[in-house]
Design a protein around this motif. Structure first.
Motif, short mmCIF file in Angstrom:
data_model
loop_
_atom_site.label_atom_id
_atom_site.label_comp_id
_atom_site.label_asym_id
_atom_site.label_seq_id
_atom_site.Cartn_x
_atom_site.Cartn_y
_atom_site.Cartn_z
N ASP A 272 30.45 -5.20 -38.71
CA ASP A 272 30.99 -6.27 -37.88
C ASP A 272 30.12 -7.51 -37.86
N GLY A 273 29.05 -7.50 -38.68
CA GLY A 273 28.18 -8.67 -38.75
C GLY A 273 27.08 -8.70 -37.71
N GLN A 274 26.98 -7.68 -36.88
CA GLN A 274 25.95 -7.62 -35.84
C GLN A 274 25.05 -6.41 -36.07
N ASP A 292 15.02 15.67 -25.53
CA ASP A 292 16.07 15.84 -26.53
C ASP A 292 15.71 14.99 -27.76
N PRO A 293 15.54 15.61 -28.94
CA PRO A 293 15.15 14.85 -30.13
C PRO A 293 16.33 14.27 -30.90
N GLN A 294 17.53 14.37 -30.37
CA GLN A 294 18.70 13.85 -31.06
C GLN A 294 18.47 12.39 -31.50
N ALA A 295 18.71 12.11 -32.78
CA ALA A 295 18.73 10.71 -33.22
C ALA A 295 19.86 10.00 -32.48
N ARG A 296 19.64 8.74 -32.14
CA ARG A 296 20.61 8.03 -31.32
C ARG A 296 20.98 6.70 -31.99
N LEU A 297 22.28 6.38 -31.91
CA LEU A 297 22.81 5.15 -32.49
C LEU A 297 23.38 4.28 -31.38
N LEU A 298 22.78 3.10 -31.22
CA LEU A 298 23.21 2.14 -30.21
C LEU A 298 23.94 1.00 -30.91
N MET A 299 25.23 0.88 -30.61
CA MET A 299 26.08 -0.11 -31.25
C MET A 299 26.15 -1.39 -30.40
N GLN A 300 25.96 -2.53 -31.06
CA GLN A 300 26.00 -3.80 -30.33
C GLN A 300 27.45 -4.24 -30.12
N GLN A 360 32.82 2.56 -41.25
CA GLN A 360 33.13 2.13 -39.88
C GLN A 360 31.99 2.47 -38.91
N GLY A 361 30.86 2.89 -39.48
CA GLY A 361 29.73 3.22 -38.63
C GLY A 361 29.75 4.63 -38.09
#
Length: 414
Positions: A272-274, A292-300, A360-361
């Motif tokens: 989405d360009g961000q 919790d060691p879960q990898a985390r994805l923060l979407m802007q 799509q991420g």
């Protein structure tokens, strides 16, 4: 950042599935199907199975047009590996002196604007940060006296934060007399390659026990902002006013659970360009189960807030990750993920993981088709670049007390 077993969206200048241990035994080449990435460690890298190579910077240090490797080494002398142009590396001993240090990270840039790539290292326990100015032929001059201070450093980033065309240095500190406050050293425009400490005037007076720093334009205003991975919550976000002065904006981060984060990567996950943020986390620093060691994805989102969408976008994990990388290993133009894996408690080596992006991420585990089963180790920070000149990105994987590894990507035409 070194473990104690008992104890980007906008790239910077010069820089570049849970398996139990018993299920991770390496197969012989005849038993393994071809994978997207080929492990050429045995023939292309110096063999050092006990080395603590915690970080790698890929750059052309000897002026021959290919990518060489500077290695940050914990408890030994930092190393320079020179590339023969085909991705085969040879160790040039003594390039970064003769004394061992507790080095954690390395970055490369032309700090003194002479056309040659220089190298900066940051250290933790012995507080010995180092600057080496490149001569362009694989030799370096020690210019560490140009660095303004010492500290318990555990994170490092370089980039032009004030828009003067010179690469500056950010050091993330994890404790000591600095109280965990990070450093900002601006490159002196009157004397390029000399640095002035602007921490007091340009950074918030906040300690953070930093373990990783990403410099990237997070708010689309054309300057480099900062995301800081911390070993004690919270993760931090600082926005740049364009002159290298940073203000706290951590309230833009959706932090749903306490994390011990070792690396933060900024990249556009969904096209989405961000830029979005990937956090790689531990349960503890090679101790007992704590977080919790879960990898985390923060979407802007459109308002500039980073929303935690891990549950719908990333595979689940219970291993700890000291390092990873963003690279397009599928060749479809979308950023995929490489994630290091270590079993904690126990600090046991595991296989590196590969997560493929659907465009799509949303990421799925593609380890079996992507990563050779030989990639078992205590994987640390990684570097991505085309080391053999075939047009495909390759992957250089650091390791703590296990062999650093080189995986070559396959060109799209193959």
């Amino acid at each position: 950042m070194g473990a104690r077993a008992n104890s980007c969206f906008r790239p910077l200048l010069g820089t570049a599935v849970l398996l139990v241990a018993g299920a991770c035994q390496a197969q012989s080449p005849t038993d393994s199907p071809p994978t997207v990435l080929r492990d050429v460690t045995a023939t292309h890298l110096p063999q050092a199975p006990d080395l603590h190579a915690l970080d790698i910077a890929l750059a052309d240090f000897d002026g021959d047009g290919d990518l060489d490797a500077a290695l940050a080494v914990e408890g030994d002398v930092n190393r320079l590996y020179l590339n023969d142009g085909h991705g085969r590396f040879a160790w040039r001993k003594g390039a970064f002196g003769q004394r061992p240090h507790d080095t954690e990270h390395v970055r490369a840039a032309d700090f003194d604007r002479d056309g040659h790539v220089d190298v900066v290292f940051v250290a933790e326990d012995d507080r010995t940060h180092q600057l080496f100015l490149g001569r362009g032929d694989g030799r370096f001059v020690d210019a560490s006296d140009r660095l303004p201070a010492t500290s318990e450093g555990n994170a490092l980033a370089v980039g032009d934060v004030n828009g003067d065309g010179l690469s500056d240095i950010v050091i993330g500190n994890s404790g000591g007399k600095e109280g965990g406050r990070n450093f900002l050293w601006l490159n002196d425009p009157d004397r390029p390659g000399w640095f002035e400490d602007r921490t007091a005037t340009h950074f918030p007076a906040v300690g953070n026990r930093a373990q990783g720093v990403a410099l990237v334009d997070l708010d689309g205003d054309g300057d480099l902002d900062m995301a800081v991975a911390t070993e004690t919550p919270p993760t931090r976000l600082l926005v740049n006013d364009g002159t290298g002065r940073f203000a706290e904006a951590s309230d833009r981060l959706d932090q749903v659970t306490p994390l011990e984060t070792r690396e933060v990567h900024a990249f556009d996950a969904n096209g989405d360009g961000q830029p979005d943020l990937l956090l790689l986390n531990l349960t503890s620093n090679a101790g007992e189960w704590e977080k919790d060691p879960q990898a985390r994805l923060l979407m802007q989102n459109e308002s500039g807030r980073f929303v935690d969408e891990t549950a719908t976008r990333l595979p689940s994990n219970r291993f700890s990750s000291w390092g990873g990388a963003v690279m397009d290993f599928t060749g479809d133009g979308h950023s995929d993920l490489i994630v290091g894996a270590i079993e904690v408690p126990g600090f046991e080596p595991l296989q590196v993981r590969a997560y493929a992006n659907d465009g799509q991420g949303r990421f799925h585990d593609a380890t079996v088709a992507t990563i050779p089963s030989t990639t078992i180790g205590r994987s640390w920070s990684m570097a991505v670049g085309d080391v053999n000149g075939d047009g495909a990105d390759d992957l250089f994987i650091g390791g703590w007390g296990t062999q650093a590894r080189l995986l070559l990507g396959r060109p799209v035409s193959e």
